[in-house]
Design a protein around this motif. Structure first.
Motif, PDB file in Angstrom:
ATOM      1  N   ILE A  50       0.833  -1.322   0.129  1.00 50.64           N
ATOM      2  CA  ILE A  50       0.013  -0.064  -0.030  1.00 50.64           C
ATOM      3  C   ILE A  50       1.040   1.072  -0.015  1.00 50.64           C
ATOM      4  O   ILE A  50       0.829   2.146  -0.673  1.00 50.64           O
ATOM      5  CB  ILE A  50      -0.898   0.053   1.300  1.00 50.64           C
ATOM      6  CG1 ILE A  50      -1.920  -1.053   1.024  1.00 50.64           C
ATOM      7  CG2 ILE A  50      -1.827   1.478   1.284  1.00 50.64           C
ATOM      8  CD1 ILE A  50      -2.867  -1.340   2.368  1.00 50.64           C
ATOM      9  N   ILE A  51       1.865   1.181   0.661  1.00 50.40           N
ATOM     10  CA  ILE A  51       2.977   2.391   1.141  1.00 50.40           C
ATOM     11  C   ILE A  51       3.564   2.760  -0.432  1.00 50.40           C
ATOM     12  O   ILE A  51       3.672   3.710  -1.087  1.00 50.40           O
ATOM     13  CB  ILE A  51       3.853   2.212   1.678  1.00 50.40           C
ATOM     14  CG1 ILE A  51       3.397   2.095   3.371  1.00 50.40           C
ATOM     15  CG2 ILE A  51       4.893   3.232   1.970  1.00 50.40           C
ATOM     16  CD1 ILE A  51       4.111   1.672   4.529  1.00 50.40           C
ATOM     17  N   ASN A  52       3.831   1.480  -1.160  1.00 50.72           N
ATOM     18  CA  ASN A  52       4.453   1.740  -2.379  1.00 50.72           C
ATOM     19  C   ASN A  52       3.639   2.189  -3.488  1.00 50.72           C
ATOM     20  O   ASN A  52       4.087   2.917  -4.394  1.00 50.72           O
ATOM     21  CB  ASN A  52       5.066   0.155  -2.527  1.00 50.72           C
ATOM     22  CG  ASN A  52       6.520  -0.299  -2.122  1.00 50.72           C
ATOM     23  OD1 ASN A  52       7.253   0.585  -1.699  1.00 50.72           O
ATOM     24  ND2 ASN A  52       6.751  -1.423  -2.225  1.00 50.72           N
ATOM     25  N   TYR A  53       2.494   1.749  -3.247  1.00 47.42           N
ATOM     26  CA  TYR A  53       1.501   2.052  -4.370  1.00 47.42           C
ATOM     27  C   TYR A  53       1.500   3.702  -4.309  1.00 47.42           C
ATOM     28  O   TYR A  53       1.360   4.433  -5.365  1.00 47.42           O
ATOM     29  CB  TYR A  53       0.299   1.401  -4.313  1.00 47.42           C
ATOM     30  CG  TYR A  53      -0.876   1.811  -5.192  1.00 47.42           C
ATOM     31  CD1 TYR A  53      -0.815   1.454  -6.610  1.00 47.42           C
ATOM     32  CD2 TYR A  53      -1.953   2.456  -4.954  1.00 47.42           C
ATOM     33  CE1 TYR A  53      -1.664   1.800  -7.389  1.00 47.42           C
ATOM     34  CE2 TYR A  53      -2.911   3.149  -5.592  1.00 47.42           C
ATOM     35  CZ  TYR A  53      -2.822   2.541  -7.087  1.00 47.42           C
ATOM     36  OH  TYR A  53      -3.692   3.065  -8.014  1.00 47.42           O
ATOM     37  N   LYS A  54       0.928   4.165  -3.038  1.00 45.62           N
ATOM     38  CA  LYS A  54       0.967   5.572  -2.667  1.00 45.62           C
ATOM     39  C   LYS A  54       2.080   6.303  -3.462  1.00 45.62           C
ATOM     40  O   LYS A  54       1.893   7.282  -3.901  1.00 45.62           O
ATOM     41  CB  LYS A  54       0.681   5.713  -1.256  1.00 45.62           C
ATOM     42  CG  LYS A  54      -0.867   5.383  -0.895  1.00 45.62           C
ATOM     43  CD  LYS A  54      -1.162   5.872   0.535  1.00 45.62           C
ATOM     44  CE  LYS A  54      -2.260   5.201   1.011  1.00 45.62           C
ATOM     45  NZ  LYS A  54      -2.694   5.889   2.267  1.00 45.62           N
ATOM     46  N   LYS A  55       3.254   5.922  -3.031  1.00 44.48           N
ATOM     47  CA  LYS A  55       4.586   6.583  -3.618  1.00 44.48           C
ATOM     48  C   LYS A  55       4.452   6.587  -4.930  1.00 44.48           C
ATOM     49  O   LYS A  55       4.916   7.663  -5.699  1.00 44.48           O
ATOM     50  CB  LYS A  55       5.692   5.820  -3.177  1.00 44.48           C
ATOM     51  CG  LYS A  55       6.007   6.014  -1.768  1.00 44.48           C
ATOM     52  CD  LYS A  55       7.319   5.257  -1.491  1.00 44.48           C
ATOM     53  CE  LYS A  55       7.756   5.531   0.301  1.00 44.48           C
ATOM     54  NZ  LYS A  55       9.043   4.642   0.444  1.00 44.48           N
ATOM     55  N   TRP A  56       4.403   5.188  -5.711  1.00 55.65           N
ATOM     56  CA  TRP A  56       4.265   5.438  -7.264  1.00 55.65           C
ATOM     57  C   TRP A  56       3.148   6.321  -7.667  1.00 55.65           C
ATOM     58  O   TRP A  56       3.244   6.794  -8.928  1.00 55.65           O
ATOM     59  CB  TRP A  56       4.114   4.026  -7.754  1.00 55.65           C
ATOM     60  CG  TRP A  56       5.417   3.184  -7.554  1.00 55.65           C
ATOM     61  CD1 TRP A  56       6.617   3.698  -7.606  1.00 55.65           C
ATOM     62  CD2 TRP A  56       5.573   1.775  -7.556  1.00 55.65           C
ATOM     63  NE1 TRP A  56       7.715   2.886  -7.505  1.00 55.65           N
ATOM     64  CE2 TRP A  56       6.766   1.621  -7.091  1.00 55.65           C
ATOM     65  CE3 TRP A  56       4.370   0.779  -7.512  1.00 55.65           C
ATOM     66  CZ2 TRP A  56       7.600   0.316  -7.227  1.00 55.65           C
ATOM     67  CZ3 TRP A  56       5.194  -0.512  -7.068  1.00 55.65           C
ATOM     68  CH2 TRP A  56       6.507  -0.826  -7.077  1.00 55.65           C
ATOM     69  N   LYS A  57       2.009   6.533  -7.115  1.00 57.25           N
ATOM     70  CA  LYS A  57       0.893   7.057  -7.499  1.00 57.25           C
ATOM     71  C   LYS A  57       1.151   8.450  -7.751  1.00 57.25           C
ATOM     72  O   LYS A  57       0.916   9.621  -8.403  1.00 57.25           O
ATOM     73  CB  LYS A  57      -0.464   6.816  -6.866  1.00 57.25           C
ATOM     74  CG  LYS A  57      -1.568   7.424  -7.279  1.00 57.25           C
ATOM     75  CD  LYS A  57      -2.911   6.841  -7.030  1.00 57.25           C
ATOM     76  CE  LYS A  57      -4.157   7.476  -7.623  1.00 57.25           C
ATOM     77  NZ  LYS A  57      -5.176   6.733  -7.948  1.00 57.25           N
ATOM     78  N   ILE A  58       1.901   9.085  -6.389  1.00 57.11           N
ATOM     79  CA  ILE A  58       2.347  10.473  -6.341  1.00 57.11           C
ATOM     80  C   ILE A  58       3.427  10.848  -7.535  1.00 57.11           C
ATOM     81  O   ILE A  58       3.218  11.918  -8.190  1.00 57.11           O
ATOM     82  CB  ILE A  58       3.120  10.665  -5.105  1.00 57.11           C
ATOM     83  CG1 ILE A  58       2.012  10.524  -3.997  1.00 57.11           C
ATOM     84  CG2 ILE A  58       3.750  11.974  -5.044  1.00 57.11           C
ATOM     85  CD1 ILE A  58       2.572  10.577  -2.600  1.00 57.11           C
ATOM     86  N   LYS A  59       4.234   9.909  -7.893  1.00 58.40           N
ATOM     87  CA  LYS A  59       5.354  10.091  -9.051  1.00 58.40           C
ATOM     88  C   LYS A  59       4.853  10.133 -10.396  1.00 58.40           C
ATOM     89  O   LYS A  59       5.165  10.698 -11.325  1.00 58.40           O
ATOM     90  CB  LYS A  59       6.427   8.892  -9.115  1.00 58.40           C
ATOM     91  CG  LYS A  59       6.980   9.023  -7.860  1.00 58.40           C
ATOM     92  CD  LYS A  59       8.470   8.100  -7.851  1.00 58.40           C
ATOM     93  CE  LYS A  59       9.381   7.985  -6.780  1.00 58.40           C
ATOM     94  NZ  LYS A  59      10.385   7.159  -6.792  1.00 58.40           N
ATOM     95  N   ARG A  60       3.569   9.466 -10.515  1.00 56.89           N
ATOM     96  CA  ARG A  60       2.907   9.488 -11.942  1.00 56.89           C
ATOM     97  C   ARG A  60       2.352  10.937 -12.087  1.00 56.89           C
ATOM     98  O   ARG A  60       2.211  11.701 -12.640  1.00 56.89           O
ATOM     99  CB  ARG A  60       1.634   8.668 -11.912  1.00 56.89           C
ATOM    100  CG  ARG A  60       2.205   7.308 -12.307  1.00 56.89           C
ATOM    101  CD  ARG A  60       1.090   6.496 -12.950  1.00 56.89           C
ATOM    102  NE  ARG A  60       0.360   5.619 -12.226  1.00 56.89           N
ATOM    103  CZ  ARG A  60      -0.687   4.931 -12.216  1.00 56.89           C
ATOM    104  NH1 ARG A  60      -1.374   5.306 -13.510  1.00 56.89           N
ATOM    105  NH2 ARG A  60      -1.343   4.443 -11.252  1.00 56.89           N
TER     106      ARG A  60
END
Length: 60
Positions: A50-60
């Protein structure tokens, strides 16, 4: 595999979601079989995804 960074990020996000759901499913089965150490570990993996997904979503 494509070299387009946007497609790679989308693939990684989907992979993160799949890994998170798989870890959650294994955690639930582990609780039902009274394997609590495995259940805790899989819950931590799901939370990390979940933490990784939130980080990647911010970078997109």
């Amino acid at each position: 595999m494509s070299k387009d960074p946007k497609k790679i990020m989308q693939l990684m996000a989907i992979l993160t979601i799949v890994i998170g759901f798989a870890a959650l499913a294994v955690g639930i089965v582990a609780v039902l079989k009274e394997q609590y150490i495995i259940a805790v570990a899989m819950t931590l993996v799901a939370a990390w995804q979940i933490i990784n997904y939130k980080k990647w979503k911010i970078k997109r």
